[in-house]
Design an enzyme around this catalytic site. Structure first.
Site, PDB file in Angstrom:
ATOM      1  N   SER A  23       0.834  -1.213   0.000  1.00 42.23           N
ATOM      2  CA  SER A  23       0.000   0.000   0.000  1.00 42.23           C
ATOM      3  C   SER A  23       0.866   1.259   0.000  1.00 42.23           C
ATOM      4  O   SER A  23       0.611   2.214  -0.738  1.00 42.23           O
ATOM      5  CB  SER A  23      -0.888   0.026   1.252  1.00 42.23           C
ATOM      6  OG  SER A  23      -1.798  -1.024   1.216  1.00 42.23           O
ATOM      7  N   ASP A 320      -6.840  -7.775   4.608  1.00 46.89           N
ATOM      8  CA  ASP A 320      -6.103  -8.712   3.743  1.00 46.89           C
ATOM      9  C   ASP A 320      -5.615  -9.946   4.491  1.00 46.89           C
ATOM     10  O   ASP A 320      -5.012 -10.838   3.888  1.00 46.89           O
ATOM     11  CB  ASP A 320      -4.915  -7.991   3.096  1.00 46.89           C
ATOM     12  CG  ASP A 320      -5.378  -6.943   2.109  1.00 46.89           C
ATOM     13  OD1 ASP A 320      -6.474  -7.094   1.542  1.00 46.89           O
ATOM     14  OD2 ASP A 320      -4.650  -5.947   1.908  1.00 46.89           O
ATOM     15  N   LYS A 347     -12.283  -9.028  -3.464  1.00 45.29           N
ATOM     16  CA  LYS A 347     -10.816  -8.939  -3.540  1.00 45.29           C
ATOM     17  C   LYS A 347     -10.307  -9.616  -4.810  1.00 45.29           C
ATOM     18  O   LYS A 347     -11.063  -9.831  -5.744  1.00 45.29           O
ATOM     19  CB  LYS A 347     -10.204  -9.531  -2.271  1.00 45.29           C
ATOM     20  CG  LYS A 347     -10.621  -8.791  -1.001  1.00 45.29           C
ATOM     21  CD  LYS A 347     -10.111  -7.353  -1.027  1.00 45.29           C
ATOM     22  CE  LYS A 347     -10.621  -6.555   0.143  1.00 45.29           C
ATOM     23  NZ  LYS A 347     -10.289  -5.133   0.040  1.00 45.29           N
ATOM     24  N   ARG A 351     -12.791 -14.209  -1.722  1.00 42.16           N
ATOM     25  CA  ARG A 351     -11.968 -14.882  -0.703  1.00 42.16           C
ATOM     26  C   ARG A 351     -12.796 -15.708   0.279  1.00 42.16           C
ATOM     27  O   ARG A 351     -12.291 -16.678   0.827  1.00 42.16           O
ATOM     28  CB  ARG A 351     -11.096 -13.869   0.046  1.00 42.16           C
ATOM     29  CG  ARG A 351      -9.932 -13.405  -0.807  1.00 42.16           C
ATOM     30  CD  ARG A 351      -8.953 -12.516  -0.058  1.00 42.16           C
ATOM     31  NE  ARG A 351      -7.841 -12.205  -0.962  1.00 42.16           N
ATOM     32  CZ  ARG A 351      -7.063 -11.142  -0.849  1.00 42.16           C
ATOM     33  NH1 ARG A 351      -7.257 -10.278   0.125  1.00 42.16           N
ATOM     34  NH2 ARG A 351      -6.074 -10.947  -1.707  1.00 42.16           N
TER      35      ARG A 351
HETATM   36  C1  S3P Z   1      -5.596  -1.305   0.085  1.00 44.97           C
HETATM   37  C2  S3P Z   1      -6.839  -1.290   0.678  1.00 44.97           C
HETATM   38  C3  S3P Z   1      -7.643  -2.495   0.872  1.00 44.97           C
HETATM   39  C4  S3P Z   1      -6.810  -3.759   0.746  1.00 44.97           C
HETATM   40  C5  S3P Z   1      -5.882  -3.715  -0.434  1.00 44.97           C
HETATM   41  C6  S3P Z   1      -4.929  -2.543  -0.311  1.00 44.97           C
HETATM   42  C7  S3P Z   1      -4.914  -0.033  -0.124  1.00 44.97           C
HETATM   43  O1  S3P Z   1      -8.650  -2.522  -0.121  1.00 44.97           O
HETATM   44  O2  S3P Z   1      -7.642  -4.883   0.668  1.00 44.97           O
HETATM   45  O3  S3P Z   1      -5.137  -4.902  -0.550  1.00 44.97           O
HETATM   46  O4  S3P Z   1      -3.697  -0.030  -0.377  1.00 44.97           O
HETATM   47  O5  S3P Z   1      -5.582   1.011  -0.040  1.00 44.97           O
HETATM   48  P1  S3P Z   1     -10.039  -1.732   0.045  1.00 44.97           P
HETATM   49  O6  S3P Z   1      -9.758  -0.298  -0.004  1.00 44.97           O
HETATM   50  O7  S3P Z   1     -10.870  -2.157  -1.126  1.00 44.97           O
HETATM   51  O8  S3P Z   1     -10.593  -2.196   1.354  1.00 44.97           O
END
Ligand code: S3P
Length: 443
Positions: A23, A320, A347, A351
C-alpha cells in the site's frame, strides 16, 4: 501452470525480513510523482503490482528509475502536471494501483484507459467512479463498472464532501488524489477508519490535510492544489506479507521466528490483536517511527491457539489477513467466526468462497454465509491433501501453502505465479527457514 506442493515441516525458525509494504509503495510512487523534484524511496516493494503503477506513472510523464543502491528515484511532475498516456495503462492484477490512479487522472484534462488481468477485470470500480463522477469526471466502463475502463478527466473538478458507502482505503485515496488537483477543500468521511498511508504521505510531502473524528466517523479534509515537495521515504516491511511467516510460526511445533522491520501502523494491526486473543505470544521489539510510519520487529513462537469471534468493526484493520487467519483458525481449538466480511468477496478472488472451498478440501469443517464464515478447528493438524486453486489470488496461494506446513498430508497449489504481486521470493524465503515447498515439474 506453476504447481507447488507444501509438505509438513518439522522445524521452522530464524530471522527474516519481508518485502516493502504494498500500500505504501504504490502511494510513495504516486505522491512522489505529484511532487516537485526528485524523491528517493527506500524499501520499495518490487512486486508486479507496484511495477504496474510505476509503468503507468511513466506513461503519464513521470520519470521513475531504480538506482544502483537499490533505492528508487521519482522525478515528479508537480500537482496537476501529468500528461496524457500514449498507451493503455495495463494494471495487471492491481486493484490498488488502478483505483488510486483513476483518482489521480480524473483531475487532469485528458482521457486515460485502464486494463487488467482476468481477476482485476472482474472487480467493481463503481465505488470509485461514483464519487469521481460527482466531482465532474466521466467514465466508460465494460458492463458499467469493470475494466477495460476509460476515465475522462478534467482540471476543473468540483471539491466534494463524500461519505464512503464502504470502508475502503482505496476509494478514500482515489478521492483525495483527485482532490489534489481540485481547487478548494475535498472532504472524505469514513464510517470506520481505514489505513491512512495516503494521508500520512500527503502530509509529509507538504499538503494541508486535516483529520478529525466526530460522531459520523473520521473526517479527512484536503486543501487542493498544494505544492508538494520531493522527500525521502523509507518503506517498512508489509505486515500483510509478514502475516504468512507469522502464522506459519504459530502452527509449526517448535517454531521460533523473528520478522524484522515490519510496518505497525495502528490501522493495519488487527491481525495482531486477533492472534493475541487466540492465545498467541507475539512480542514487538525495537518499536520506533521511521519517517512517517511506525515500525518494529515481531517475534513469535509455536503455541496452542483458541478459536475466537472476530468482530465486523475490526475488518478494515486486517482486511487482507483473513485468508491466513483462516489457516490459524483451522489449526486452533474450537470455533472461529469472521463477522461482517462480505468485502472479502470483492478482492483478487472471492476470498470467502476460496477460504471455505480450500479448507473443506483439506478436511476442515467450515460454514459460509453471505457475509461471515465459521471455521471449526480441532486443536490438531488438519488432514490436508487438497489440491487448491489460487484463483489468481496471491494471498490465497500463500495461505494454503502455509497450511500445508502443518497438515498431515501435503497440499498442492495449482499456480503460484500470483505471489509475485506482493511477495517476490516467498518460496525461497520460507524454504530458507525450514519449509518444504516443492515446485512440480510439469511434463
Ligand atoms: C488497500 C486497501 C484495501 C486492501 C488492499 C490494499 C490499499 O482494499 O484490501 O489490498 O492499499 O488502499 P479496500 O480499499 O478495497 O478495502
Amino acid at each position: 501452470m506453476n504447481f507447488v506442493t507444501s509438505n509438513r515441516v518439522e522445524t521452522f525458525s530464524g530471522k527474516l525480513t519481508v518485502p516493502g509494504d504494498k500500500s505504501i509503495s504504490h502511494r510513495a510512487m504516486i505522491v512522489g510523482a505529484s511532487a516537485v523534484g526528485e524523491s528517493t524511496i527506500n524499501g520499495l516493494l518490487e512486486g508486479q503490482d507496484v511495477m504496474a503503477t510505476a509503468n503507468a506513472l511513466r506513461f503519464l510523464g513521470a520519470d521513475v528509475a531504480k538506482n544502483n543502491d537499490g533505492s528508487w528515484s521519482v522525478y515528479g511532475r508537480g500537482v496537476g502536471g501529468f500528461l496524457e498516456s500514449p498507451a493503455v495503462l495495463d494494471m495487471g492484477n492491481s486493484g490498488t494501483g488502478t483505483r488510486l490512479l483513476m483518482g489521480l487522472v480524473a483531475a487532469h484534462p485528458f482521457s486515460t484507459i485502464f486494463s487488467g488481468d482476468a481477476s482485476l477485470s472482474a472487480r467493481p470500480m463503481g465505488r470509485v467512479m461514483g464519487p469521481l463522477q460527482r466531482m465532474g469526471a466521466g467514465f466508460n466502463a465494460r458492463d458499467g463498472e469493470t475494466l477495460p475502463l476509460t476515465v475522462h478527466g478534467s482540471d476543473i473538478l468540483r471539491p466534494v464532501t463524500e461519505e464512503l458507502a464502504v470502508a475502503s482505503a482505496q476509494v478514500k485515496s482515489a478521492i483525495l488524489l483527485a482532490g489534489l488537483n481540485t481547487r478548494g477543500q475535498t472532504t472524505v468521511i469514513e464510517p470506520l477508519p481505514t489505513r491512512n498511508h495516503t494521508e500520512n504521505l500527503l502530509a509529509a510531502f507538504g499538503a494541508e490535510i486535516k483529520i478529525e473524528a466526530n460522531e459520523q466517523g473520521n473526517v479527512i479534509t484536503l486543501t487542493g492544489q498544494p505544492e508538494l515537495l520531493a522527500q525521502q521515504v523509507s518503506i517498512p516491511g508489509d505486515i500483510s506479507s509478514a502475516a504468512f511467516p507469522l502464522v506459519a510460526g504459530l502452527i509449526t511445533p517448535g517454531a521460533r521466528i523473528v520478522i524484522e522491520n515490519v510496518g505497525l501502523n495502528p490501522l493495519r494491526r488487527g491481525l495482531l490483536d486477533t492472534l493475541a486473543e487466540m492465545g498467541a505470544h507475539i512480542e514487538i521489539e525495537n518499536n520506533h517511527t521511521d519517517e512517517v510510519e511506525p515500525v518494529g520487529d515481531l517475534s513469535v513462537a509455536f503455541g496452542t491457539l483458541q478459536g475466537v469471534r472476530v468482530p465486523a468493526k475490526r475488518a478494515p484493520s486486517m482486511i487482507d489477513e483473513y485468508p491466513i487467519l483462516a489457516v490459524a483458525a483451522a489449526c486452533a481449538e474450537g470455533q472461529t467466526i469472521f463477522e461482517g466480511v462480505s468485502e472479502l468477496r470483492q478482492k483478487e478472488s472471492d476470498r470467502l468462497c476460496a477460504i471455505s472451498e480450500g479448507l473443506a478440501a483439506c478436511g476442515v469443517e467450515v460454514r459460509e454465509t453471505e457475509d461471515s464464515i465459521v471455521i471449526i478447528g480441532q486443536g490438531k493438524a488438519p488432514r490436508g491433501g487438497g489440491c487448491i486453486s489460487s484463483k489468481l489470488d496471491h494471498r490465497i496461494a500463500m495461505a494454503f501453502l502455509v497450511l500445508g506446513m502443518a497438515t498431515i498430508n501435503p497440499i498442492v497449489m495449482d499456480d503460484i505465479a500470483p505471489i509475485d504481486t506482493s511477495f517476490p521470493g516467498f518460496l525461497e524465503t520460507m524454504n530458507g527457514l525450514g519449509c518444504d515447498f516443492r515446485k512440480e515439474v510439469s511434463s
